[in-house]
Design a protein around this motif. Sequence first.
Motif, PDB file in Angstrom:
ATOM      1  N   THR A 220     -45.577  17.501 -44.701  1.00 30.15           N
ATOM      2  CA  THR A 220     -44.648  16.672 -45.466  1.00 30.15           C
ATOM      3  C   THR A 220     -44.234  15.446 -44.662  1.00 30.15           C
ATOM      4  O   THR A 220     -44.271  15.459 -43.431  1.00 30.15           O
ATOM      5  CB  THR A 220     -43.388  17.466 -45.856  1.00 30.15           C
ATOM      6  OG1 THR A 220     -42.648  17.761 -44.674  1.00 30.15           O
ATOM      7  CG2 THR A 220     -43.742  18.746 -46.601  1.00 30.15           C
ATOM      8  N   GLU A 221     -43.827  14.402 -45.377  1.00 31.56           N
ATOM      9  CA  GLU A 221     -43.334  13.194 -44.713  1.00 31.56           C
ATOM     10  C   GLU A 221     -42.092  13.506 -43.891  1.00 31.56           C
ATOM     11  O   GLU A 221     -41.945  13.028 -42.766  1.00 31.56           O
ATOM     12  CB  GLU A 221     -43.036  12.112 -45.758  1.00 31.56           C
ATOM     13  CG  GLU A 221     -44.274  11.580 -46.443  1.00 31.56           C
ATOM     14  CD  GLU A 221     -43.966  10.691 -47.630  1.00 31.56           C
ATOM     15  OE1 GLU A 221     -42.770  10.532 -47.998  1.00 31.56           O
ATOM     16  OE2 GLU A 221     -44.934  10.143 -48.205  1.00 31.56           O
ATOM     17  N   THR A 222     -41.207  14.335 -44.450  1.00 31.16           N
ATOM     18  CA  THR A 222     -39.985  14.722 -43.739  1.00 31.16           C
ATOM     19  C   THR A 222     -40.321  15.490 -42.472  1.00 31.16           C
ATOM     20  O   THR A 222     -39.736  15.260 -41.416  1.00 31.16           O
ATOM     21  CB  THR A 222     -39.101  15.596 -44.655  1.00 31.16           C
ATOM     22  OG1 THR A 222     -38.826  14.880 -45.846  1.00 31.16           O
ATOM     23  CG2 THR A 222     -37.810  15.981 -43.978  1.00 31.16           C
ATOM     24  N   GLY A 223     -41.268  16.416 -42.563  1.00 34.22           N
ATOM     25  CA  GLY A 223     -41.673  17.198 -41.409  1.00 34.22           C
ATOM     26  C   GLY A 223     -42.336  16.351 -40.346  1.00 34.22           C
ATOM     27  O   GLY A 223     -42.074  16.511 -39.147  1.00 34.22           O
ATOM     28  N   LEU A 224     -43.204  15.418 -40.777  1.00 30.16           N
ATOM     29  CA  LEU A 224     -43.858  14.524 -39.813  1.00 30.16           C
ATOM     30  C   LEU A 224     -42.847  13.617 -39.123  1.00 30.16           C
ATOM     31  O   LEU A 224     -42.965  13.339 -37.924  1.00 30.16           O
ATOM     32  CB  LEU A 224     -44.943  13.701 -40.501  1.00 30.16           C
ATOM     33  CG  LEU A 224     -46.211  14.473 -40.854  1.00 30.16           C
ATOM     34  CD1 LEU A 224     -47.147  13.609 -41.695  1.00 30.16           C
ATOM     35  CD2 LEU A 224     -46.911  14.971 -39.602  1.00 30.16           C
ATOM     36  N   GLN A 225     -41.830  13.163 -39.849  1.00 33.89           N
ATOM     37  CA  GLN A 225     -40.794  12.334 -39.240  1.00 33.89           C
ATOM     38  C   GLN A 225     -40.010  13.134 -38.205  1.00 33.89           C
ATOM     39  O   GLN A 225     -39.721  12.646 -37.111  1.00 33.89           O
ATOM     40  CB  GLN A 225     -39.841  11.768 -40.300  1.00 33.89           C
ATOM     41  CG  GLN A 225     -38.808  10.809 -39.741  1.00 33.89           C
ATOM     42  CD  GLN A 225     -39.432   9.570 -39.110  1.00 33.89           C
ATOM     43  OE1 GLN A 225     -40.262   8.905 -39.722  1.00 33.89           O
ATOM     44  NE2 GLN A 225     -39.045   9.257 -37.881  1.00 33.89           N
ATOM     45  N   ALA A 226     -39.666  14.387 -38.530  1.00 36.38           N
ATOM     46  CA  ALA A 226     -38.956  15.241 -37.579  1.00 36.38           C
ATOM     47  C   ALA A 226     -39.826  15.523 -36.356  1.00 36.38           C
ATOM     48  O   ALA A 226     -39.338  15.527 -35.225  1.00 36.38           O
ATOM     49  CB  ALA A 226     -38.539  16.552 -38.247  1.00 36.38           C
ATOM     50  N   LEU A 227     -41.113  15.708 -36.568  1.00 35.63           N
ATOM     51  CA  LEU A 227     -42.048  15.920 -35.465  1.00 35.63           C
ATOM     52  C   LEU A 227     -42.139  14.670 -34.595  1.00 35.63           C
ATOM     53  O   LEU A 227     -42.096  14.743 -33.368  1.00 35.63           O
ATOM     54  CB  LEU A 227     -43.429  16.293 -36.016  1.00 35.63           C
ATOM     55  CG  LEU A 227     -44.548  16.509 -35.016  1.00 35.63           C
ATOM     56  CD1 LEU A 227     -44.211  17.611 -34.037  1.00 35.63           C
ATOM     57  CD2 LEU A 227     -45.843  16.832 -35.756  1.00 35.63           C
ATOM     58  N   PHE A 228     -42.227  13.503 -35.225  1.00 38.30           N
ATOM     59  CA  PHE A 228     -42.262  12.233 -34.500  1.00 38.30           C
ATOM     60  C   PHE A 228     -40.994  12.055 -33.664  1.00 38.30           C
ATOM     61  O   PHE A 228     -41.062  11.700 -32.487  1.00 38.30           O
ATOM     62  CB  PHE A 228     -42.429  11.063 -35.476  1.00 38.30           C
ATOM     63  CG  PHE A 228     -42.353   9.717 -34.821  1.00 38.30           C
ATOM     64  CD1 PHE A 228     -43.433   9.216 -34.111  1.00 38.30           C
ATOM     65  CD2 PHE A 228     -41.195   8.951 -34.904  1.00 38.30           C
ATOM     66  CE1 PHE A 228     -43.358   7.970 -33.495  1.00 38.30           C
ATOM     67  CE2 PHE A 228     -41.112   7.720 -34.300  1.00 38.30           C
ATOM     68  CZ  PHE A 228     -42.202   7.215 -33.592  1.00 38.30           C
TER      69      PHE A 228
END
Length: 167
Positions: free
Chosen positions: A10-18
């Motif tokens: 997910t975009e939200t998950g990728l942002q949190a990962l970033f």
Amino acid sequence: MSTVLVPTLTETGLQALFNATQDGLDAKITQVGLGEGAYAPDQTRTALESEVHRLPIASGKRAGTHQLHLNVIDDTDHAFWVREVGFYLEDGSLLAVYSASEGALAYKSPTIDLLLAFDLSLNGTPADSITVVDTGADLNILFAPELARLATASINTMRRYLVHRLA
């Protein structure tokens, strides 16, 4: 049950990962959500469509640079078809989602504990950037009650045979 899942990140998950990697940290998967929704997930999803509940990860380990092995135990009295699975980070962000648009991954009976084992492939993430936070449960002890029941049934059968034979 063990299934290799290639979830939708997910975009939200990728942002949190970033955000975590920018701070020099690993993102931590802490919970798995199970639900009944059946659909083709996309990257904009922030929650499961029809989540029944979230479970802590009983045990987990890295199985490769882009693969994690996770075990969850559903010991609730819920009854439902598991058709969607969400992998949640420590901050509550939905990192990835998988849904079986046809069929189901498993059935959760209200009287039987469900043990699910996932080999989670995260090829769209930086190598070794995600860790698993688990409860440290020893899954071998889950079989002890069943083995005790089998032993009891076997001994009772032998006893009945001997009683009948000697009579």
